[in-house]
Design an enzyme around this catalytic site. Structure first.
Site: not given
Length: 329
Positions: A243-245
């Protein structure tokens, strides 16, 4: 068809040749299914019992296993049969699909794109504005690389891969079929009026290091801001979600159906088992292992092994499982 003598095989592996065979070796097979022209391997003592009934003429075998090859059969004894087999499989590897032209006429390449030497681009690929493809990059049919992305030398993207805008990809990476790099992260908040959800824009990108391999149908989402980072040498199986980051250190392994929620940090050499789930904003330190099917809710210390749902130290979890079995009895 590839064909080798046992002497040629031993030259590649630099092991100890025990016995001999007149059979040429044309393939590699599991010990119970092998034919006389096949080579097999014995990397664990529990498989030694199958050798007597196997039709294989040659086996790569750990040098700690005490076993005789038999008549017209041979062993190549090595320190680590698994690693030796990996090396030998390169010699038997079939040729990859051939490009009749380096750049297929149906490929769409923006005039601002920079294409390195020896780049091969298959049918119906798309290469967007200001994209840079390093020397020797291969894009198989139906790959899309969107604007302002950079792909390092000798990276290979198989059919269906989509690399979204602003992604930075290192050298000698492999992306298998239908990999998604840089799609929007998953972020929503309830609207002020309580009606519906508000989408949170993700304006960052994905940065992938050198020598990374990502399996089919896996996804690496771009960051809300800054970058989602995959470190050098990471190996990611099929159907994995990052997922993001998220930030992955060097040489991490993620098995199939596992997933990282947003802003997870992995140190170097972390191993995530199949179907394991990691909670958002969790840190798993270098050398740690997460067992298959586990759910990690809290940080994991360096070198620790955790199991279960919710995940706990493997020794504690195994004690719990033993206690539960006793209660059942």
């Amino acid at each position: 068809m590839h064909s080798f003598t046992v002497q040629q095989i031993n030259e590649v592996l630099q092991g100890e040749l025990v016995g001999n065979t007149t059979h040429s070796i044309t393939g590699v097979e599991e010990i119970r299914n092998a034919k006389k022209t096949d080579l097999t391997f014995i990397g664990n003592r529990k498989y030694a019992k199958f050798w007597a009934d196997s039709n294989a003429s040659v086996a790569i075998i750990n040098d700690t296993i005490d076993l005789e090859p038999g008549e017209n059969r041979a062993f190549v004894k090595v320190k680590n049969a698994d690693l030796a087999m990996a090396k030998l499989l390169e010699a038997f590897q079939p040729e990859t699909p051939v490009f009749e032209t380096e750049i297929h006429p149906t490929a769409v390449i923006h005039e601002t794109a920079t294409i390195g030497k020896g780049v091969q681009i298959g049918a119906h690929c798309y290469v967007g504005k200001n994209v840079t493809l390093g020397d020797g990059v291969i894009l198989y049919h139906n790959v899309s690389v969107f604007d302002d992305s950079t792909i390092g030398p000798q990276t290979v993207a198989w059919s269906g891969t989509v690399i979204r805008e602003r992604s930075q990809i290192g050298a000698q990476c492999i992306f298998h079929n239908n990999v998604s790099i840089g799609a929007d992260g998953f972020g929503y908040r309830p609207a002020d009026d309580g009606r519906g959800l508000v989408k949170i824009p993700h304006i960052g990108n994905v940065v992938i290091g050198n020598g990374v391999e990502i399996g089919a149908n896996s996804c690496v989402d771009r960051a809300k801001f800054n970058s989602t980072i995959i470190g050098d040498g990471c190996k990611i199986d099929n159907l994995v979600q990052i997922a993001h980051n998220c930030i992955m250190g060097r040489s991490c392994i993620m098995a199939g159906h596992s997933g990282l929620a947003g802003s997870v940090t992995l140190g170097d050499g972390v191993v995530i088992g199949g179907s394991a789930s990691i909670k958002d904003h969790t840190t798993i330190e270098s050398g740690a292992t997460v067992g298959a099917g586990s759910g990690v809710m809290n940080n994991v210390k360096a070198g620790q092994t955790v199991l279960g749902y919710p995940a706990a130290d493997s020794r504690d979890m195994l004690k719990q499982w033993v206690a539960l079995r006793r209660l059942v009895k």
